[in-house]
Each structure stands twice: as structure tokens, then as C-alpha cells.
Design a protein around this motif. Structure first.
Motif, PDB file in Angstrom:
ATOM      1  N   LEU A   6       0.827  -1.210   0.000  1.00  0.00           N
ATOM      2  CA  LEU A   6       0.000   0.000   0.000  1.00  0.00           C
ATOM      3  C   LEU A   6       0.859   1.257   0.000  1.00  0.00           C
ATOM      4  N   GLY A   7       1.974   1.242   0.746  1.00  0.00           N
ATOM      5  CA  GLY A   7       2.869   2.394   0.732  1.00  0.00           C
ATOM      6  C   GLY A   7       3.465   2.633  -0.632  1.00  0.00           C
ATOM      7  N   THR A   8       3.861   1.565  -1.318  1.00  0.00           N
ATOM      8  CA  THR A   8       4.416   1.714  -2.676  1.00  0.00           C
ATOM      9  C   THR A   8       3.370   2.250  -3.645  1.00  0.00           C
ATOM     10  N   ILE A   9       2.184   1.653  -3.586  1.00  0.00           N
ATOM     11  CA  ILE A   9       1.108   2.124  -4.481  1.00  0.00           C
ATOM     12  C   ILE A   9       0.746   3.572  -4.182  1.00  0.00           C
ATOM     13  N   PHE A  10       0.709   3.928  -2.896  1.00  0.00           N
ATOM     14  CA  PHE A  10       0.383   5.303  -2.514  1.00  0.00           C
ATOM     15  C   PHE A  10       1.435   6.279  -3.047  1.00  0.00           C
ATOM     16  N   SER A  11       2.708   5.934  -2.922  1.00  0.00           N
ATOM     17  CA  SER A  11       3.776   6.825  -3.403  1.00  0.00           C
ATOM     18  C   SER A  11       3.691   7.014  -4.909  1.00  0.00           C
ATOM     19  N   VAL A  12       3.504   5.915  -5.638  1.00  0.00           N
ATOM     20  CA  VAL A  12       3.404   6.026  -7.102  1.00  0.00           C
ATOM     21  C   VAL A  12       2.174   6.842  -7.494  1.00  0.00           C
ATOM     22  N   ALA A  13       1.044   6.600  -6.808  1.00  0.00           N
ATOM     23  CA  ALA A  13      -0.176   7.349  -7.130  1.00  0.00           C
ATOM     24  C   ALA A  13      -0.001   8.837  -6.840  1.00  0.00           C
ATOM     25  N   VAL A  14       0.658   9.171  -5.721  1.00  0.00           N
ATOM     26  CA  VAL A  14       0.878  10.588  -5.402  1.00  0.00           C
ATOM     27  C   VAL A  14       1.758  11.253  -6.452  1.00  0.00           C
ATOM     28  N   MET A  15       2.827  10.587  -6.863  1.00  0.00           N
ATOM     29  CA  MET A  15       3.708  11.179  -7.874  1.00  0.00           C
ATOM     30  C   MET A  15       2.974  11.383  -9.198  1.00  0.00           C
ATOM     31  N   CYS A  16       2.217  10.383  -9.611  1.00  0.00           N
ATOM     32  CA  CYS A  16       1.457  10.529 -10.862  1.00  0.00           C
ATOM     33  C   CYS A  16       0.412  11.638 -10.745  1.00  0.00           C
ATOM     34  N   ALA A  17      -0.286  11.687  -9.612  1.00  0.00           N
ATOM     35  CA  ALA A  17      -1.318  12.711  -9.433  1.00  0.00           C
ATOM     36  C   ALA A  17      -0.702  14.108  -9.381  1.00  0.00           C
ATOM     37  N   LEU A  18       0.442  14.259  -8.702  1.00  0.00           N
ATOM     38  CA  LEU A  18       1.101  15.570  -8.650  1.00  0.00           C
ATOM     39  C   LEU A  18       1.587  15.989 -10.023  1.00  0.00           C
ATOM     40  N   PHE A  19       2.065  15.046 -10.820  1.00  0.00           N
ATOM     41  CA  PHE A  19       2.490  15.388 -12.180  1.00  0.00           C
ATOM     42  C   PHE A  19       1.305  15.867 -13.006  1.00  0.00           C
ATOM     43  N   VAL A  20       0.167  15.161 -12.882  1.00  0.00           N
ATOM     44  CA  VAL A  20      -1.034  15.583 -13.621  1.00  0.00           C
ATOM     45  C   VAL A  20      -1.504  16.959 -13.137  1.00  0.00           C
ATOM     46  N   ALA A  21      -1.483  17.186 -11.804  1.00  0.00           N
ATOM     47  CA  ALA A  21      -1.882  18.497 -11.279  1.00  0.00           C
ATOM     48  C   ALA A  21      -0.948  19.594 -11.758  1.00  0.00           C
ATOM     49  N   TRP A  22       0.348  19.282 -11.801  1.00  0.00           N
ATOM     50  CA  TRP A  22       1.310  20.274 -12.299  1.00  0.00           C
ATOM     51  C   TRP A  22       1.053  20.594 -13.757  1.00  0.00           C
ATOM     52  N   ARG A  23       0.752  19.573 -14.550  1.00  0.00           N
ATOM     53  CA  ARG A  23       0.452  19.809 -15.966  1.00  0.00           C
ATOM     54  C   ARG A  23      -0.825  20.628 -16.132  1.00  0.00           C
TER      55      ARG A  23
ATOM     56  N   ALA B 209      -0.868  29.027 -14.722  1.00  0.00           N
ATOM     57  CA  ALA B 209       0.258  29.824 -14.234  1.00  0.00           C
ATOM     58  C   ALA B 209       0.791  30.741 -15.329  1.00  0.00           C
ATOM     59  N   ALA B 210       0.860  30.226 -16.562  1.00  0.00           N
ATOM     60  CA  ALA B 210       1.298  31.074 -17.675  1.00  0.00           C
ATOM     61  C   ALA B 210       0.321  32.228 -17.906  1.00  0.00           C
ATOM     62  N   LEU B 211      -0.974  31.936 -17.779  1.00  0.00           N
ATOM     63  CA  LEU B 211      -1.974  32.988 -17.952  1.00  0.00           C
ATOM     64  C   LEU B 211      -1.866  34.029 -16.846  1.00  0.00           C
ATOM     65  N   ALA B 212      -1.637  33.586 -15.597  1.00  0.00           N
ATOM     66  CA  ALA B 212      -1.484  34.537 -14.489  1.00  0.00           C
ATOM     67  C   ALA B 212      -0.264  35.424 -14.696  1.00  0.00           C
ATOM     68  N   GLY B 213       0.851  34.834 -15.150  1.00  0.00           N
ATOM     69  CA  GLY B 213       2.032  35.642 -15.429  1.00  0.00           C
ATOM     70  C   GLY B 213       1.800  36.640 -16.547  1.00  0.00           C
TER      71      GLY B 213
ATOM     72  N   GLU C 175     -12.511  24.904 -20.452  1.00  0.00           N
ATOM     73  CA  GLU C 175     -12.757  26.221 -19.854  1.00  0.00           C
ATOM     74  C   GLU C 175     -11.494  27.079 -19.855  1.00  0.00           C
ATOM     75  N   LEU C 176     -10.339  26.448 -19.595  1.00  0.00           N
ATOM     76  CA  LEU C 176      -9.083  27.200 -19.584  1.00  0.00           C
ATOM     77  C   LEU C 176      -8.695  27.633 -20.984  1.00  0.00           C
ATOM     78  N   ARG C 177      -8.959  26.802 -21.975  1.00  0.00           N
ATOM     79  CA  ARG C 177      -8.682  27.201 -23.366  1.00  0.00           C
ATOM     80  C   ARG C 177      -9.544  28.389 -23.766  1.00  0.00           C
ATOM     81  N   GLU C 178     -10.818  28.364 -23.363  1.00  0.00           N
ATOM     82  CA  GLU C 178     -11.687  29.503 -23.679  1.00  0.00           C
ATOM     83  C   GLU C 178     -11.223  30.765 -22.961  1.00  0.00           C
ATOM     84  N   LEU C 179     -10.777  30.629 -21.711  1.00  0.00           N
ATOM     85  CA  LEU C 179     -10.267  31.788 -20.981  1.00  0.00           C
ATOM     86  C   LEU C 179      -9.016  32.343 -21.641  1.00  0.00           C
ATOM     87  N   THR C 180      -8.107  31.470 -22.048  1.00  0.00           N
ATOM     88  CA  THR C 180      -6.888  31.923 -22.728  1.00  0.00           C
ATOM     89  C   THR C 180      -7.217  32.586 -24.054  1.00  0.00           C
ATOM     90  N   ARG C 181      -8.173  32.025 -24.787  1.00  0.00           N
ATOM     91  CA  ARG C 181      -8.571  32.620 -26.064  1.00  0.00           C
ATOM     92  C   ARG C 181      -9.160  34.019 -25.854  1.00  0.00           C
TER      93      ARG C 181
END
Length: 438
Positions: A150-167, A173-177, A198-204
Motif C-alpha cells: 500500500l505504501g508503494t502504491i500510494f507513493s506512485v499514485a501521489v507522484m502521478c497525481a502531482l504530475f497531472v496536477a502540475w500539468r 500559471a502562464a496565464l497569471a504571469g 474552460e481554460l482554453r476559452e479563458l486563454t482565447r
């Protein structure tokens, strides 16, 4: 102080970690409970199967001896466990489950404690008690391999989820800058339309707004530049004719008015000019001291100019931009302020600070918001002295173009104070070209 939790990525990361932690803990508890129940069900089925096998063995092959741990006991034997025996909760549930599994009326008891677990069963049709061994019920260990998995699965899931959140937060962040740069008056290239719908429409929409505002600014700049440029030639002819007048008093008045008009035209040209200043960066302290000496030399009747320069040689700005900023502020202090006029620099924690203050009447609080608006004169009675209401607007535009912030307010000891804060990277962002765009 910026806190990571205040950012979108920080909050997404906290939410993702919390959700994954709760879900994995729930799965861990559920798996442990299910494993205990599965073990109990298996033990019940095994006991029922063994009892049925013993009964069939006795009925079909009574001459063949039973296994060593399986035996038949007479109901009158003192070995039979008591009916009212106290059992642990887990073992008591097991006995009830076995009784429900067997035919109605069956008696189920457990052997004396301290021995290997033995199950005693007696059905209504049985002559003797059937004694069989039972599967020991072991509670789940507090630490087992499941925790590691469970610890291994949790670590891998957190890393994948953080990468998706960062993406996901990268386009935002680019729009805010871009919004921050656009608010400072800097050029903003079109942003790539990526991310959720929604973000594409906001950027447009933001890109379209930037294009419309830029087109409006360009049209206004072209109009002002064209009008100012076309006025230069008639003003030059008007000045020449005024200087040819014989009456001195009339000649001086006309020349003074022509000079005021020429100054306004120059302000129009500076305000309309939107090119990047590519002049060589200079040390602000040295340049301010030089401008102050020149101002005192050419305008002996102007308010006294003092300098308090403490920023050091690392504070650098493009020469032409710095010249425009200081000149406009000194002219404004000369027209509306009172001596002494103080030009000061300092190094703050937030960046380099350049300020110009006077000891005049200052500006009323209700007028501070309009102080840097173009074509706004806070003192209408002075509308004919060559001031177009563009001085502070030009200063604010030049400061914002360098990534700085301009604050206009009244000093504590009366008088107007214009404080400009520039980031420490201002000098490094300046172009290394030597030609001036002014």
C-alpha cells in the motif's frame, strides 16, 4: 511572504495527497476486515466438511480407525465441554457460524482452553459427539506485507497525481504571469491555448483582449504622434514670426506661449512612443547626481534639488528612460511643488527604490487615484503653463515597462512623493545595445 499552499498547485497537491491517503487507509481497513471474514468463512466450511466426512466414514467403514485427532466421544463422558462456557468474541462468532452451517438442532462446543483448538459437534441423529480439530483463527498482524504494498502504491499514485496536477496548472500559471505583465504595461505574446476546455476559452478570450487593447493603444499612439508631429512645423514658424515682433512685451508673451505648446507636443510624442528603450544601462546614483547638477545649473530659480543616493553601483537603469523619469518628476515638482526637492535611492528587501519628493501642498487624497491618468490636470488653474497632464502618466508607463511599480502619495512632512520600486533583475533584463530609442 509567499506560501506554497496559497498557489493552485499547492492546494491541488494537498487535496490529492489527502484524498489518496484517506482512500488507501479505507482500503487497508476494508482489506483487513475482509481477510478476517474470509478466514472465518473458510474455517467454518472446513469444519463442516470434516464433520460430514467423519459421519460418512463411520457409516460406511466403521472398522477402519479414524485419524489420530478425530474421535467419537460418548455423550455421558465427563470430557464433553459445558454448554455455558465463556468464549472470546471471535471464537463465539465462529461457533455460531458453524451452528448455522449445520442442520437445525446441532450442538457445537469448543474444547477446553490451553490445548489445540478442538471442535465438538453433536447432531440430533448422532449417537456420539464428533470431535475434530479446527482451523486456528489468527488475527491479522499489525505489520505485514500489505502495508509495504500500500505504501508503494500510494507513493506512485501521489507522484502521478502531482504530475497531472502540475500539468493542469501550467497553462493557468502562464496565464497569471501574462496578466501580471499586461497589467504592468509590458508586451504580452499570444498564449498557447492548452489545458481543459474552460481554460482554453479563458486563454482565447485573454489573447483577444490583448489584441484589442494593443490595437487601441497603437491607434491612439499613431494619432497622438501624427498630431504632435504635424504641429511641430507650424509652431516653429510661429516662433520665428513671434521673434520678429518689435514690441518686446508682446514678443515675450507669444514666445512663452509657443514654448509651452512645444513642450506639450514633446510630451505627446513621449507618451505616444511605445518602443523599447535600448540605451546603455547606467548607474542610477551617478546619473541622478548628474541630472540634479544640470537641473540646478540651467534653472537657478527653480526649487533646490537635493540628493540622497544610497542604492550603490548595482542599481542600473537604461539611460534614456532614467533621464525621462527624473526630468518629468523634477519638472512636476518645479511647477507644483516647493523646495527642497529630494531625489533618493535605496536598496529594499522588495527591490531597488527610486523616489522624488517635494515639500509643496501635495495632492488631496481623493485626487491621488487620478494623479497618473493621462491628460488629467489636478490643478486646472495652471493649464496654460505648458503642462498637458502627461508627466506622471509618462513616468508610470516608463516604470511599468521596466517591470517596476510606481506609487504616488503624500509624504509625512507634506509634499508629493513618487516612489518607484524596481526588481533586482531590472538591469540584467535591459538590452545591451548602446543606441537610444528616444
Amino acid at each position: 511572504m509567499r506560501r506554497p499552499i496559497d498557489s493552485l498547485f499547492g492546494r491541488l497537491a494537498l487535496l490529492v495527497v489527502a484524498v489518496l491517503l484517506i482512500s488507501h487507509f479505507a482500503w487497508f481497513v476494508l482489506i483487513r476486515v475482509e481477510r478476517s471474514q474470509s478466514q472465518a468463512r473458510y474455517a467454518v466450511e472446513e469444519a463442516a466438511f470434516l464433520i460430514d466426512a467423519v459421519r460418512q466414514h463411520v457409516a460406511r467403514t466403521p472398522s477402519v480407525p479414524l485419524p489420530s485427532r478425530v474421535r467419537l466421544v460418548d455423550p455421558a463422558s465427563p470430557e464433553v465441554p459445558a454448554a455455558d462456557q465463556e468464549l472470546p468474541p471471535a471464537l463465539k462468532r465462529f461457533v455460531e457460524d458453524v451452528r448455522e452451517r449445520l442442520p437445525p438442532g446441532s450442538l457445537v462446543r469448543v474444547g477446553a482452553p490451553g490445548r489445540p483448538p478442538i471442535l465438538w459437534v453433536h447432531e440430533a441423529a448422532d449417537r456420539d459427539w464428533i470431535v475434530v480439530p479446527m482451523l486456528a483463527l489468527h488475527p491479522p498482524r499489525p505489520r505485514d506485507k500489505m502495508l509495504a504494498w500500500l505504501g508503494t502504491i500510494f507513493s506512485v499514485a501521489v507522484m502521478c497525481a502531482l504530475f497531472v496536477a502540475w500539468r493542469l496548472q501550467q497553462p493557468l500559471a502562464a496565464l497569471a504571469g501574462a496578466v501580471v505583465r499586461f497589467g504592468r504595461g509590458q508586451s504580452v505574446p499570444p498564449l498557447a491555448e492548452r489545458g481543459p476546455r474552460e481554460l482554453r476559452e479563458l486563454t482565447r478570450g485573454f489573447n483577444q483582449m490583448v489584441r484589442e487593447v494593443s490595437r487601441t493603444e497603437q491607434d491612439r499612439a499613431v494619432m497622438l504622434a501624427g498630431v504632435a508631429h504635424d504641429l511641430k512645423t507650424p509652431l516653429a514658424r510661429l516662433r520665428l514670426r513671434a521673434e520678429m515682433m518689435e514690441e518686446a512685451k508682446l514678443r515675450d508673451g507669444v514666445v512663452r506661449d509657443v514654448d509651452s505648446l512645444a513642450h506639450i507636443v514633446d510630451q505627446f510624442l513621449v507618451f505616444a512612443h511605445d518602443a523599447t528603450d535600448r540605451s546603455e544601462p547606467v548607474v542610477v546614483d551617478e546619473q541622478c547626481e548628474r541630472i540634479a547638477r544640470s537641473y540646478r545649473a540651467v534653472a537657478p530659480g527653480s526649487p533646490a534639488v537635493r540628493t540622497e543616493l544610497a542604492a550603490g553601483p548595482d542599481f542600473r537603469l537604461p539611460a534614456a528612460t532614467l533621464e525621462r523619469i527624473i526630468s518629468n518628476l523634477l519638472d512636476n515638482a518645479h511647477a507644483y511643488g516647493a523646495p527642497p526637492v529630494i531625489v533618493a535611492t535605496a536598496r529594499r528587501t522588495t527591490g531597488w527604490e527610486l523616489s522624488v519628493s517635494d515639500h509643496g501642498r501635495g495632492i488631496s487624497p481623493q485626487d491621488l487615484v487620478n494623479a497618473s491618468r493621462p491628460f488629467v490636470r489636478l490643478d486646472p488653474a495652471r493649464g496654460g503653463n505648458g503642462h498637458s497632464g502627461l508627466g506622471l502618466a509618462i513616468v508610470e508607463r516608463l516604470v511599468r515597462r521596466l517591470g517596476g511599480v510606481c506609487e504616488i502619495g503624500n509624504a509625512q512632512d507634506r509634499g508629493l512623493r513618487v516612489a518607484m520600486t524596481f526588481p533586482f533583475t531590472t538591469a540584467t533584463r535591459a538590452a545591451p545595445h548602446s543606441e537610444s530609442a528616444w
